[in-house]
Design a protein around this motif. Structure first.
Motif, PDB file in Angstrom:
ATOM      1  N   VAL A 192       0.835  -1.202   0.000  1.00  0.00           N
ATOM      2  CA  VAL A 192       0.000   0.000   0.000  1.00  0.00           C
ATOM      3  C   VAL A 192       0.870   1.251   0.000  1.00  0.00           C
ATOM      4  O   VAL A 192       0.619   2.210  -0.742  1.00  0.00           O
ATOM      5  N   ALA A 193       1.915   1.252   0.838  1.00  0.00           N
ATOM      6  CA  ALA A 193       2.814   2.405   0.916  1.00  0.00           C
ATOM      7  C   ALA A 193       3.504   2.653  -0.422  1.00  0.00           C
ATOM      8  O   ALA A 193       3.626   3.798  -0.877  1.00  0.00           O
ATOM      9  N   GLU A 194       3.935   1.576  -1.064  1.00  0.00           N
ATOM     10  CA  GLU A 194       4.598   1.704  -2.363  1.00  0.00           C
ATOM     11  C   GLU A 194       3.641   2.252  -3.419  1.00  0.00           C
ATOM     12  O   GLU A 194       4.006   3.111  -4.224  1.00  0.00           O
ATOM     13  N   SER A 195       2.399   1.768  -3.389  1.00  0.00           N
ATOM     14  CA  SER A 195       1.401   2.234  -4.352  1.00  0.00           C
ATOM     15  C   SER A 195       1.093   3.712  -4.151  1.00  0.00           C
ATOM     16  O   SER A 195       0.984   4.479  -5.116  1.00  0.00           O
ATOM     17  N   LEU A 196       0.970   4.134  -2.890  1.00  0.00           N
ATOM     18  CA  LEU A 196       0.688   5.539  -2.595  1.00  0.00           C
ATOM     19  C   LEU A 196       1.852   6.430  -3.022  1.00  0.00           C
ATOM     20  O   LEU A 196       1.655   7.539  -3.532  1.00  0.00           O
ATOM     21  N   GLN A 197       3.073   5.938  -2.815  1.00  0.00           N
ATOM     22  CA  GLN A 197       4.248   6.704  -3.212  1.00  0.00           C
ATOM     23  C   GLN A 197       4.294   6.869  -4.732  1.00  0.00           C
ATOM     24  O   GLN A 197       4.570   7.958  -5.243  1.00  0.00           O
ATOM     25  N   LEU A 199       1.754   6.784  -6.731  1.00  0.00           N
ATOM     26  CA  LEU A 199       0.665   7.677  -7.113  1.00  0.00           C
ATOM     27  C   LEU A 199       1.054   9.132  -6.884  1.00  0.00           C
ATOM     28  O   LEU A 199       0.811  10.005  -7.733  1.00  0.00           O
ATOM     29  N   ALA A 200       1.683   9.398  -5.732  1.00  0.00           N
ATOM     30  CA  ALA A 200       2.098  10.767  -5.407  1.00  0.00           C
ATOM     31  C   ALA A 200       3.119  11.279  -6.420  1.00  0.00           C
ATOM     32  O   ALA A 200       3.062  12.441  -6.857  1.00  0.00           O
ATOM     33  N   GLU A 201       4.047  10.415  -6.804  1.00  0.00           N
ATOM     34  CA  GLU A 201       5.068  10.815  -7.770  1.00  0.00           C
ATOM     35  C   GLU A 201       4.461  11.094  -9.136  1.00  0.00           C
ATOM     36  O   GLU A 201       4.858  12.031  -9.832  1.00  0.00           O
ATOM     37  N   SER A 202       3.470  10.277  -9.520  1.00  0.00           N
ATOM     38  CA  SER A 202       2.839  10.492 -10.825  1.00  0.00           C
ATOM     39  C   SER A 202       2.031  11.782 -10.849  1.00  0.00           C
ATOM     40  O   SER A 202       1.979  12.485 -11.858  1.00  0.00           O
ATOM     41  N   LEU A 203       1.406  12.123  -9.711  1.00  0.00           N
ATOM     42  CA  LEU A 203       0.620  13.356  -9.637  1.00  0.00           C
ATOM     43  C   LEU A 203       1.502  14.599  -9.617  1.00  0.00           C
ATOM     44  O   LEU A 203       1.111  15.667 -10.100  1.00  0.00           O
ATOM     45  N   SER A 204       2.710  14.440  -9.046  1.00  0.00           N
ATOM     46  CA  SER A 204       3.623  15.583  -8.974  1.00  0.00           C
ATOM     47  C   SER A 204       4.401  15.782 -10.267  1.00  0.00           C
ATOM     48  O   SER A 204       5.159  16.732 -10.413  1.00  0.00           O
ATOM     49  N   GLY A 205       4.224  14.848 -11.200  1.00  0.00           N
ATOM     50  CA  GLY A 205       4.866  14.983 -12.506  1.00  0.00           C
ATOM     51  C   GLY A 205       6.294  14.526 -12.555  1.00  0.00           C
ATOM     52  O   GLY A 205       7.043  14.861 -13.476  1.00  0.00           O
ATOM     53  N   ARG A 206       6.725  13.740 -11.593  1.00  0.00           N
ATOM     54  CA  ARG A 206       8.103  13.244 -11.596  1.00  0.00           C
ATOM     55  C   ARG A 206       8.284  12.149 -12.636  1.00  0.00           C
ATOM     56  O   ARG A 206       7.403  11.397 -12.903  1.00  0.00           O
TER      57      ARG A 206
END
Length: 206
Positions: A192-197, A199-206
């Motif tokens: 779950v932590a890996e998936s959230l990370q 997702l966060a990276e994809s939303l921030s445009g990294r």
């Protein structure tokens, strides 16, 4: 009269009959709506993929409508028609002789006993009887078949269907079921932590 039916599906305990989630029959749009095409898609194809014969399944549970209701209404004996079609496919594949067709329906089928409404009669009502037969050693493997939706048919002129296998437990629980519960929780948290990370990276445009 109001009736209810429920099936409890839980983790493998090493003794109860198991659902083979790797042997699933599905009727797809391109499968065709002819009776033979439907049986091919939801009965024969999943068995073929696992090098199994039609005769390797001890009990088939398709549309189990009560013939005392359907025959006077002009729909015939629906379960028997299904068993004849499955048996005919076995004849076509050379698994049984044509003269064995009726004995196949008797050995691998059952008399319809369920109400005729919707998907209620499609296989599921037989699960209790099948579990008992497997536990008592009278059967090793059964196929539950759900097919035929009047609503879907009227709306789209298409057919629908799915099947799965229930079989005798081999006495061995899966590796993940033998793991410590705390270890399983840790793995889930990590995923779950890996998936959230991600997702966060994809939303921030990294």
């Amino acid at each position: 009269m109001l009736g209810a039916y429920a099936v409890l599906v839980s983790q493998n305990d090493g003794k109860s009959p198991v659902i083979r989630t790797d042997i699933i029959g599905k009727h797809k749009i391109g499968s065709g709506s002819a009776p033979q095409a439907v049986i091919q898609a939801i009965v024969v194809d999943p068995l073929e993929k696992h090098d199994m014969k039609i005769t390797d399944v001890d009990i088939y549970a398709p549309e189990l409508q009560n013939s005392e209701i359907t025959m006077p209404a002009g729909a015939g004996d629906v379960p028997l028609a299904n068993y004849k079609m499955i048996g005919a496919m076995a004849v076509k594949r050379g698994e049984i002789e044509k003269s064995q067709l009726m004995s196949f329906t008797a050995e691998h089928g059952m008399i319809g006993f369920a109400p005729t409404q919707g998907h209620i009669p499609s296989g599921v009502p037989a699960i209790g009887h099948i579990l008992r037969a497997i536990k008592e050693g009278r059967a090793r493997r059964a196929m539950i078949i759900g097919k035929g939706s009047l609503f879907l048919g009227r709306m789209t002129d298409l057919f629908d269907g799915i099947s799965f296998i229930i079989e005798k437990n081999d006495g061995q629980a899966a590796d993940d079921e033998l793991m410590d519960k705390d270890e399983i929780k840790k793995e889930i948290r990590a995923l779950v932590a890996e998936s959230l990370q991600n997702l966060a990276e994809s939303l921030s445009g990294r």
